[in-house]
Scaffold this active site. Structure first.
Site, mmCIF file in Angstrom:
data_model
loop_
_atom_site.group_PDB
_atom_site.id
_atom_site.type_symbol
_atom_site.label_atom_id
_atom_site.label_comp_id
_atom_site.label_asym_id
_atom_site.label_seq_id
_atom_site.Cartn_x
_atom_site.Cartn_y
_atom_site.Cartn_z
ATOM 1 N N ASN A 24 -1.824 2.237 11.288
ATOM 2 C CA ASN A 24 -2.346 2.076 9.927
ATOM 3 C C ASN A 24 -1.446 1.138 9.139
ATOM 4 O O ASN A 24 -1.210 0.012 9.623
ATOM 5 C CB ASN A 24 -2.708 3.413 9.245
ATOM 6 C CG ASN A 24 -1.636 4.454 9.139
ATOM 7 O OD1 ASN A 24 -1.162 4.963 10.154
ATOM 8 N ND2 ASN A 24 -1.249 4.809 7.946
ATOM 9 N N ASP A 25 -0.962 1.510 7.987
ATOM 10 C CA ASP A 25 -0.350 0.546 7.054
ATOM 11 C C ASP A 25 0.658 -0.419 7.675
ATOM 12 O O ASP A 25 1.520 -0.016 8.445
ATOM 13 C CB ASP A 25 0.435 1.279 5.956
ATOM 14 C CG ASP A 25 -0.270 2.469 5.382
ATOM 15 O OD1 ASP A 25 -1.417 2.734 5.749
ATOM 16 O OD2 ASP A 25 0.351 3.162 4.566
ATOM 17 N N GLN A 49 2.741 1.548 10.764
ATOM 18 C CA GLN A 49 2.499 2.965 10.941
ATOM 19 C C GLN A 49 1.831 3.137 12.298
ATOM 20 O O GLN A 49 0.764 2.555 12.547
ATOM 21 C CB GLN A 49 1.590 3.491 9.818
ATOM 22 C CG GLN A 49 2.236 3.452 8.448
ATOM 23 C CD GLN A 49 3.211 4.608 8.254
ATOM 24 O OE1 GLN A 49 2.813 5.736 8.021
ATOM 25 N NE2 GLN A 49 4.496 4.305 8.375
ATOM 26 N N TRP A 62 -4.821 9.199 13.635
ATOM 27 C CA TRP A 62 -3.605 9.312 12.826
ATOM 28 C C TRP A 62 -2.814 10.554 13.218
ATOM 29 O O TRP A 62 -3.388 11.624 13.425
ATOM 30 C CB TRP A 62 -3.972 9.375 11.329
ATOM 31 C CG TRP A 62 -2.779 9.268 10.419
ATOM 32 C CD1 TRP A 62 -2.249 8.123 9.929
ATOM 33 C CD2 TRP A 62 -1.978 10.340 9.910
ATOM 34 N NE1 TRP A 62 -1.147 8.419 9.144
ATOM 35 C CE2 TRP A 62 -0.969 9.766 9.111
ATOM 36 C CE3 TRP A 62 -2.003 11.735 10.052
ATOM 37 C CZ2 TRP A 62 0.007 10.526 8.449
ATOM 38 C CZ3 TRP A 62 -1.032 12.497 9.401
ATOM 39 C CH2 TRP A 62 -0.042 11.886 8.598
ATOM 40 N N ARG A 72 5.636 8.497 -2.613
ATOM 41 C CA ARG A 72 5.857 7.731 -1.375
ATOM 42 C C ARG A 72 5.602 6.227 -1.527
ATOM 43 O O ARG A 72 5.125 5.769 -2.541
ATOM 44 C CB ARG A 72 4.998 8.299 -0.247
ATOM 45 C CG ARG A 72 3.516 8.309 -0.491
ATOM 46 C CD ARG A 72 2.779 8.995 0.676
ATOM 47 N NE ARG A 72 1.348 8.969 0.450
ATOM 48 C CZ ARG A 72 0.688 9.888 -0.263
ATOM 49 N NH1 ARG A 72 1.323 10.921 -0.791
ATOM 50 N NH2 ARG A 72 -0.612 9.769 -0.445
ATOM 51 N N ASP A 73 5.942 5.525 -0.463
ATOM 52 C CA ASP A 73 5.632 4.100 -0.279
ATOM 53 C C ASP A 73 6.448 3.158 -1.183
ATOM 54 O O ASP A 73 5.879 2.384 -1.985
ATOM 55 C CB ASP A 73 4.128 3.832 -0.452
ATOM 56 C CG ASP A 73 3.254 4.777 0.371
ATOM 57 O OD1 ASP A 73 3.761 5.343 1.368
ATOM 58 O OD2 ASP A 73 2.071 4.961 0.027
ATOM 59 N N GLU A 89 -1.114 4.743 -3.828
ATOM 60 C CA GLU A 89 -0.369 4.555 -2.591
ATOM 61 C C GLU A 89 0.064 3.097 -2.500
ATOM 62 O O GLU A 89 -0.518 2.203 -3.126
ATOM 63 C CB GLU A 89 -1.239 4.923 -1.387
ATOM 64 C CG GLU A 89 -1.646 6.402 -1.393
ATOM 65 C CD GLU A 89 -2.403 6.831 -0.145
ATOM 66 O OE1 GLU A 89 -3.358 6.136 0.251
ATOM 67 O OE2 GLU A 89 -2.024 7.866 0.436
ATOM 68 N N ASP A 112 -8.822 4.708 -3.792
ATOM 69 C CA ASP A 112 -10.264 4.623 -3.541
ATOM 70 C C ASP A 112 -10.566 3.710 -2.346
ATOM 71 O O ASP A 112 -11.510 2.910 -2.384
ATOM 72 C CB ASP A 112 -11.018 4.080 -4.767
ATOM 73 C CG ASP A 112 -10.783 4.914 -6.026
ATOM 74 O OD1 ASP A 112 -10.455 6.099 -5.885
ATOM 75 O OD2 ASP A 112 -10.920 4.359 -7.132
HETATM 76 N N1 DQQ Z 1 -0.356 5.881 4.780
HETATM 77 C C1 DQQ Z 1 1.007 6.339 4.939
HETATM 78 C C2 DQQ Z 1 1.441 6.786 3.587
HETATM 79 C C3 DQQ Z 1 0.560 5.999 2.699
HETATM 80 C C4 DQQ Z 1 -0.740 6.025 3.411
HETATM 81 C C5 DQQ Z 1 1.046 7.428 5.962
HETATM 82 C C6 DQQ Z 1 -1.670 4.933 2.980
HETATM 83 O O1 DQQ Z 1 2.816 6.535 3.380
HETATM 84 O O2 DQQ Z 1 0.512 6.549 1.404
HETATM 85 O O3 DQQ Z 1 0.646 6.973 7.242
HETATM 86 O O4 DQQ Z 1 -2.585 4.594 3.981
#
Ligand code: DQQ
Length: 538
Positions: free
Chosen positions: A21-22, A38, A46, A146-147, A201, A235
């Site tokens: 993912n991210d 990620q 996930w 987070r992030d 996020e 969103d």
């Molecule tokens: N994905 C991560 C988080 C983030 C989210 C977790 C956004 O840190 O907020 O895999 O897709």
């Protein structure tokens, strides 16, 4: 399986296998681009998230190295989630990321490279200071923190970062300061906050100069005349504000904010989330990466053995009028172009479908310009459409005749036309100007059941008097269709799974279904070679 291979993209970024993912901590350091991501080392949905790591010299071909971060400390035992890289004075990269800690809280940790002379920076060390930030303080929610962003230098010479958080029920980009990137203090106000949304996020904060394609480095003072951009993910989209970073207040002030968050500008109007940008000091540009999830089912992803790609790395800059960002695939992607075909002076009348032949239509790059023969038939624009362009795209699909448009491309089409994805424009007359609706309609993209097949879309302003041509560039890459309208004013990436891709040749067309004839002064298309994207050797 064959299906898994046919949908696997040929030049969009992917992990060798499994779920991604991210994008995390993208950076250019000593000749190498780094993509961290990620990553689930154990499967294609996930979970068990750590940081995968790949390196590149051109943002197109990638070598997978060992994971950069594993969940092996009390501060990240539940997962190594999203974070960012910053290059500190002395040319030392540092990563700050979110850990799911042993008490199920979200905390921020830092890591430093073990060996700066390893060109790939394979190993990262977790210093004893971790976690460097905990979700403590009035109003904090410990599972909504987070992030962290890349750091930037303030006028006092201290580092700043922002972190996505929920504070007293507000969504905020909370602000912290530090001298050494290890000891942080919370600033008494957020960089920016809003009470209209869920937690933000993946905030991204950067500076841009109007009309200047060059990027700005946040590790040095920002020149006068620069604007700042705050991007937040919510969103299922990446939305952004353009504004000023008020150095006295140490806060971001957007130029305008719509109350209705559906009107906020988006980095991409399709399947793109958690985008993150970085300054490329090699070429003096800002580059943004976004994650394009699958839109099939978990069962499909398990069967495929992989899930998730990234949109092409895009150069991102601010339009001349300072009102919106523009994006364009990094020029390195053009090194994959093969056997160019070229058409000039085509005319597309109502109902025309012009087949584009002579290239690999499953892996292609298409650039097409459209010119209107008349604007008399432009239908009036209704501003209430702006809140839900997808509805407009659904209701005014490619087969629905209009005044001006729809015209555009039909991609990944089966021979019998039962499957096709349409990327198209419609032109509307607004008070002083024209509004263009751009759609990427997946409604007929596949005959397979159970897929998510929306009609993505968005509007952009267009000065038809000044600019004669409406341009469209579409990157076709098996299950990815990534389009750039109006020179990068509106971007849409979509994921599609036509059955035709598995066992027959897919077709590509330019079309017009509007009552007004459109000219195509220029159409160029190329096959795209398969890049070396994290291919395992041997
Ligand atoms: N994905 C991560 C988080 C983030 C989210 C977790 C956004 O840190 O907020 O895999 O897709």
């Amino acid at each position: 399986s064959i299906v898994s291979r046919k949908y696997r993209t040929a030049y969009h970024f992917q992990a060798p296998k499994n779920w991604i993912n991210d994008p995390n901590g993208p950076m250019y350091y000593n000749g190498i681009y780094h993509s961290f991501y990620q990553y689930n080392p154990n499967g294609s949905i996930w979970g068990d998230i750590i940081w995968g790591h790949s390196v590149s010299t051109d943002l197109v071909n990638w070598i997978a190295v060992e994971p950069a971060l594993e969940k092996d400390s009390p501060g990240d035992i539940l997962g190594c989630w999203t974070g960012s890289a910053t290059i500190l004075p002395g040319n030392i990269p540092v990563i700050i990321y979110t850990g799911g800690d042993i008490d199920d809280r979200q905390v921020q940790n830092v890591v430093l490279p073990k060996n700066l002379s390893d060109p790939y920076l394979r190993e990262w060390i977790k210093p004893g200071n971790n976690p460097v930030l905990q979700p403590v303080g009035p109003g904090f929610n410990e599972s909504q923190f987070r992030d962290p962003t890349t750091g930037w230098i303030g006028p006092d010479g201290l580092w700043r970062i922002a972190i996505g958080a929920e504070v007293n029920g507000y969504s905020a980009a909370v602000l912290y300061k530090s001298e050494d990137f290890l000891n942080w203090t919370r600033v008494d106000h957020p960089l920016y906050s809003s009470n209209t949304t869920n937690m933000w996020e993946c905030p991204d904060f950067f500076a841009v100069l109007p009309g200047n394609k060059g990027g700005l480095d946040l590790s040095v003072p920002i020149p006068n005349g620069a604007k700042h951009v705050l991007k937040v993910s919510l969103d299922s989209r990446d939305k952004y504000f353009i504004g000023v970073y008020d150095l006295k207040r140490d806060a971001f002030e957007p130029d305008t904010v719509e109350d209705d968050r559906r009107l906020w500008l988006k980095i991409d109007y399709g399947n793109c989330y958690a985008a993150k940008s970085f300054f490329d000091s090699k070429n003096g540009r800002r580059i943004i990466w976004g994650w394009a999830n699958e839109s099939d089912s978990d069962a499909d992803d398990i069967a495929k053995g992989w899930a998730g790609i990234y949109a092409m790395a895009r150069t991102i800059w601010l339009d001349n009028d300072g009102k919106q960002l523009l994006q364009w695939p990094v020029e390195e992607v053009e090194t994959l172009r093969r056997n160019e075909i070229n058409h000039q002076g085509l005319e597309l009348n109502k109902g025309d479908l012009f087949e584009i032949e002579g290239i690999d239509t499953a892996q292609a790059d298409v650039e097409i310009d459209f010119e209107l023969t008349s604007i008399d038939d432009a239908e009036p624009f209704d501003p209430s459409w702006l809140v839900d362009p997808e509805k407009q795209c659904r209701e005014a699909g490619a087969s629905v005749h209009g005044g001006i448009g729809p015209f555009g491309l039909v991609v990944l089409a089966s021979g019998d036309m039962k499957e096709h994805t349409d990327v198209h424009f419609r032109v509307y007359k607004s008070e002083q100007k024209y509004m263009i609706l751009m759609c990427s309609d997946l409604g007929r993209s596949s005959v397979r059941p159970g897929l998510y097949t929306p009609a993505y879309g968005g509007f952009f302003e267009f000065d038809l008097e000044k600019e004669k041509k409406i341009s469209l560039r579409t990157l076709i890459d098996r299950s990815a269709v990534e389009s750039f309208g109006g020179g990068g004013r509106l971007c849409i990436i979509a994921r599609v799974y036509p059955v035709a891709l598995v066992d027959e040749r897919v077709h590509l067309y330019a079309f017009n279904n509007g009552s007004t004839t459109v000219r195509v002064p220029q159409l160029k298309a190329w096959s795209m070679a398969t890049a070396q994207v994290n291919v395992k050797k041997g």
